[in-house]
Design an enzyme around this catalytic site. Structure first.
Site, PDB file in Angstrom:
ATOM      1  N   TRP A 174      65.644  42.508   5.081  1.00 59.22           N
ATOM      2  CA  TRP A 174      66.316  43.011   5.957  1.00 59.22           C
ATOM      3  C   TRP A 174      65.771  41.357   7.373  1.00 59.22           C
ATOM      4  O   TRP A 174      65.077  42.321   8.139  1.00 59.22           O
ATOM      5  CB  TRP A 174      64.965  44.041   6.509  1.00 59.22           C
ATOM      6  CG  TRP A 174      65.044  45.226   6.268  1.00 59.22           C
ATOM      7  CD1 TRP A 174      63.779  45.453   4.905  1.00 59.22           C
ATOM      8  CD2 TRP A 174      66.243  46.091   5.959  1.00 59.22           C
ATOM      9  NE1 TRP A 174      65.305  46.488   4.436  1.00 59.22           N
ATOM     10  CE2 TRP A 174      66.427  47.019   4.507  1.00 59.22           C
ATOM     11  CE3 TRP A 174      67.704  46.245   6.152  1.00 59.22           C
ATOM     12  CZ2 TRP A 174      67.150  47.457   3.964  1.00 59.22           C
ATOM     13  CZ3 TRP A 174      68.402  46.575   6.163  1.00 59.22           C
ATOM     14  CH2 TRP A 174      68.342  47.846   4.998  1.00 59.22           C
ATOM     15  N   LEU A 251      54.489  38.110  15.275  1.00 57.22           N
ATOM     16  CA  LEU A 251      55.121  39.751  15.847  1.00 57.22           C
ATOM     17  C   LEU A 251      54.759  40.321  16.884  1.00 57.22           C
ATOM     18  O   LEU A 251      54.775  40.745  17.473  1.00 57.22           O
ATOM     19  CB  LEU A 251      54.608  40.459  14.708  1.00 57.22           C
ATOM     20  CG  LEU A 251      55.708  39.790  13.465  1.00 57.22           C
ATOM     21  CD1 LEU A 251      54.416  41.223  12.189  1.00 57.22           C
ATOM     22  CD2 LEU A 251      57.175  40.744  12.885  1.00 57.22           C
ATOM     23  N   ALA A 254      56.684  39.451  19.450  1.00 54.77           N
ATOM     24  CA  ALA A 254      58.150  39.736  19.656  1.00 54.77           C
ATOM     25  C   ALA A 254      58.055  41.283  20.041  1.00 54.77           C
ATOM     26  O   ALA A 254      59.266  42.121  20.843  1.00 54.77           O
ATOM     27  CB  ALA A 254      58.490  39.627  18.335  1.00 54.77           C
ATOM     28  N   ARG A 255      56.764  41.944  19.475  1.00 51.77           N
ATOM     29  CA  ARG A 255      56.822  43.470  19.877  1.00 51.77           C
ATOM     30  C   ARG A 255      56.756  43.720  21.448  1.00 51.77           C
ATOM     31  O   ARG A 255      57.353  44.557  21.853  1.00 51.77           O
ATOM     32  CB  ARG A 255      55.305  44.074  19.375  1.00 51.77           C
ATOM     33  CG  ARG A 255      55.738  43.645  17.970  1.00 51.77           C
ATOM     34  CD  ARG A 255      54.152  44.136  16.708  1.00 51.77           C
ATOM     35  NE  ARG A 255      54.554  44.394  15.876  1.00 51.77           N
ATOM     36  CZ  ARG A 255      53.829  43.757  14.980  1.00 51.77           C
ATOM     37  NH1 ARG A 255      51.881  43.851  15.292  1.00 51.77           N
ATOM     38  NH2 ARG A 255      53.720  44.833  14.166  1.00 51.77           N
ATOM     39  N   GLN A 291      70.927  73.963  36.701  1.00 48.42           N
ATOM     40  CA  GLN A 291      69.179  73.514  36.711  1.00 48.42           C
ATOM     41  C   GLN A 291      68.544  72.924  35.596  1.00 48.42           C
ATOM     42  O   GLN A 291      68.122  72.667  35.163  1.00 48.42           O
ATOM     43  CB  GLN A 291      68.998  75.055  36.570  1.00 48.42           C
ATOM     44  CG  GLN A 291      68.863  75.255  38.014  1.00 48.42           C
ATOM     45  CD  GLN A 291      67.997  76.786  38.333  1.00 48.42           C
ATOM     46  OE1 GLN A 291      66.951  77.206  37.357  1.00 48.42           O
ATOM     47  NE2 GLN A 291      67.930  77.238  39.836  1.00 48.42           N
ATOM     48  N   GLY A 351      77.342  67.098  25.306  1.00 43.93           N
ATOM     49  CA  GLY A 351      78.210  67.176  24.745  1.00 43.93           C
ATOM     50  C   GLY A 351      79.073  66.358  23.454  1.00 43.93           C
ATOM     51  O   GLY A 351      78.021  65.833  23.208  1.00 43.93           O
ATOM     52  N   GLU A 375      59.251  45.671  12.860  1.00 42.24           N
ATOM     53  CA  GLU A 375      57.672  45.270  14.069  1.00 42.24           C
ATOM     54  C   GLU A 375      56.743  45.636  14.201  1.00 42.24           C
ATOM     55  O   GLU A 375      56.652  46.010  15.387  1.00 42.24           O
ATOM     56  CB  GLU A 375      58.705  43.899  14.819  1.00 42.24           C
ATOM     57  CG  GLU A 375      59.814  43.271  14.504  1.00 42.24           C
ATOM     58  CD  GLU A 375      59.799  42.471  16.422  1.00 42.24           C
ATOM     59  OE1 GLU A 375      58.867  41.808  17.031  1.00 42.24           O
ATOM     60  OE2 GLU A 375      61.344  41.629  16.083  1.00 42.24           O
ATOM     61  N   THR A 377      56.100  50.075  11.790  1.00 35.07           N
ATOM     62  CA  THR A 377      56.247  50.975  12.165  1.00 35.07           C
ATOM     63  C   THR A 377      55.760  52.135  13.284  1.00 35.07           C
ATOM     64  O   THR A 377      54.190  51.918  13.666  1.00 35.07           O
ATOM     65  CB  THR A 377      56.269  51.932  11.062  1.00 35.07           C
ATOM     66  OG1 THR A 377      54.554  52.158   9.966  1.00 35.07           O
ATOM     67  CG2 THR A 377      57.067  50.995  10.350  1.00 35.07           C
TER      68      THR A 377
END
Length: 396
Positions: A174, A251, A254-255, A291, A351, A375, A377
């Site tokens: 990944w 990390l 990056a987070r 509404q 919709g 990065e 869960t």
């Protein structure tokens, strides 16, 4: 008694007046990145997403380099030296275009370049960073493995010494930018602990097969990294860090960008829902006049602008050198989770049209399913906060 001040006019795009906290330079950075995304990404992103390809990734990288968006908050070596808030604003605008584009920038700057900038030797910085800042060299970051994601300490990729060289064997999974990268920052076990290595992707024994059949982040290059006894010189190792502190600090950086970026995806979906609600008619009038629709829009707006305010607060803390990893976990957990909910609610307002690529909503919703996981869960960030609150480690 002095006369009461005249209130500013209402701005539905800035409910909390957060723009008042931004400098002219901040606003200029945001406008530049927003205009680039509108010109270079939005006209083509539906086609790229549907085809599952990002065919102009190298071209986009060079353009982003020219904007100063690669390694944006880093200093020297051709980097822009921007503030954390300015980098966050750029991440928001990039992800408002598409999460895959923000991921390209995040992996390049906050993971690969950041690792070299913080932990590399002066020679490594001078060799790699200028080309990466310009987008001429694309980087990737190899930490996650096929069997080890949330538990990187158990990684199996191993680097052993052989005379004066290092020999790396293992697999990473990944990996954004993997098959287009010129340099891979790969983390591996060694006899001395986990170390980071700079692996030129033309090294013998290195390959990066692209991962296909994704239903999320489709306009993004995602690969596996295969290292089959890749031989590297002694100076390929990042000299300034040993252990998980290295990759985890990358990390965290990056987070932080994700905290902002997720709100870009949410804003794009919210804007689409507002526009649709004003123009789509049912029962003789626009659905925005009902509404139930207004309640949905109000709840979405509250979470969107709360999330942007949270991101701004964390950015100011980062600029002041006071941002803790637990606070980044707070932001990533909240903002990605709320962004997904905003996209899902926007889909209900549109919709059946909500599932069409004519609108950005479903694309952002499916992209955010990846952002929710990578990065860190949801569960990992919950445990980070749980440990901070109780002092008890529940990871194992």
């Amino acid at each position: 008694m002095s006369a009461p001040r005249k209130l500013p006019s209402f701005d539905g795009a800035d409910l909390l007046g957060i723009d008042d906290l931004l400098s002219a330079e901040d606003l200029a950075v945001r406008a530049t990145v927003r205009d680039w995304g509108a010109d270079r990404v939005l006209p083509y992103i539906a086609e790229w997403y549907e085809s599952g390809e990002l065919p102009v990734v190298r071209e986009l990288a060079r353009e982003l380099g020219a904007l100063g968006a690669l390694g944006m908050p880093l200093t020297g070596y051709g980097c822009a030296g921007a503030s954390a808030v300015q980098y966050g604003l750029a991440c928001l605008e990039l992800e408002a275009a598409d999460s895959g584009i923000r991921s390209l920038v995040s992996v390049q700057g906050s993971l690969a370049m950041y690792a070299i900038h913080r932990f590399g030797s002066e020679e490594q910085k001078e060799w790699w960073l200028p080309g990466m800042a310009a987008g001429e060299i694309i980087g990737c970051f190899g930490l996650t493995e096929p069997d080890h994601g949330s538990d990187p300490a158990s990684m199996r990729t191993y680097a052993k010494r052989d005379g004066g060289d290092w020999v790396l064997t293992g697999r990473k999974m990944w990996i954004t930018n993997g098959s287009v990268a010129g340099i891979a920052v790969v983390w591996a076990q060694t006899d001395d602990g986990i170390r980071g290595f700079l692996v030129p992707t033309d090294s013998a024994g290195f390959s990066a097969p692209e991962i296909k059949h994704k239903w999320s982040l489709r306009a993004s290059v995602t690969s596996e990294l295969v290292l089959d006894e890749v031989r590297l010189p002694a100076d390929a190792v990042l000299p300034e860090v040993t252990g998980l502190r290295g990759p985890l600090s990358c990390l965290s950086h990056a987070r932080y960008g994700i905290v902002w970026g997720a709100m870009g995806a949410a804003r794009a979906s919210f804007d689409a829902a507002v526009t649709y609600a004003r123009t789509r008619e049912q029962f003789g009038r626009p659905i925005g006049g009902f509404q139930l629709t207004q309640a949905k829009l109000a709840d979405m707006a509250v979470e969107l602008h709360k999330g942007i305010l949270l991101a701004h607060h964390l950015g100011r803390r980062m600029d002041a050198g006071r941002l803790r990893p637990e606070q980044i976990s707070f932001g990533k957990l909240n903002n990605v989770r709320e962004a997904i909910e905003i996209c899902r609610t926007a889909r209900t307002i549109l919709g059946a049209n909500g599932i069409s690529l004519e609108y950005p909503v479903m694309r952002h919703a499916t992209n955010l399913e990846s952002v929710l996981t990578y990065e860190g869960t949801v569960e990992m960030h919950q445990l980070v906060l749980g440990k901070a609150l109780t002092g008890l480690d529940a990871f194992r």
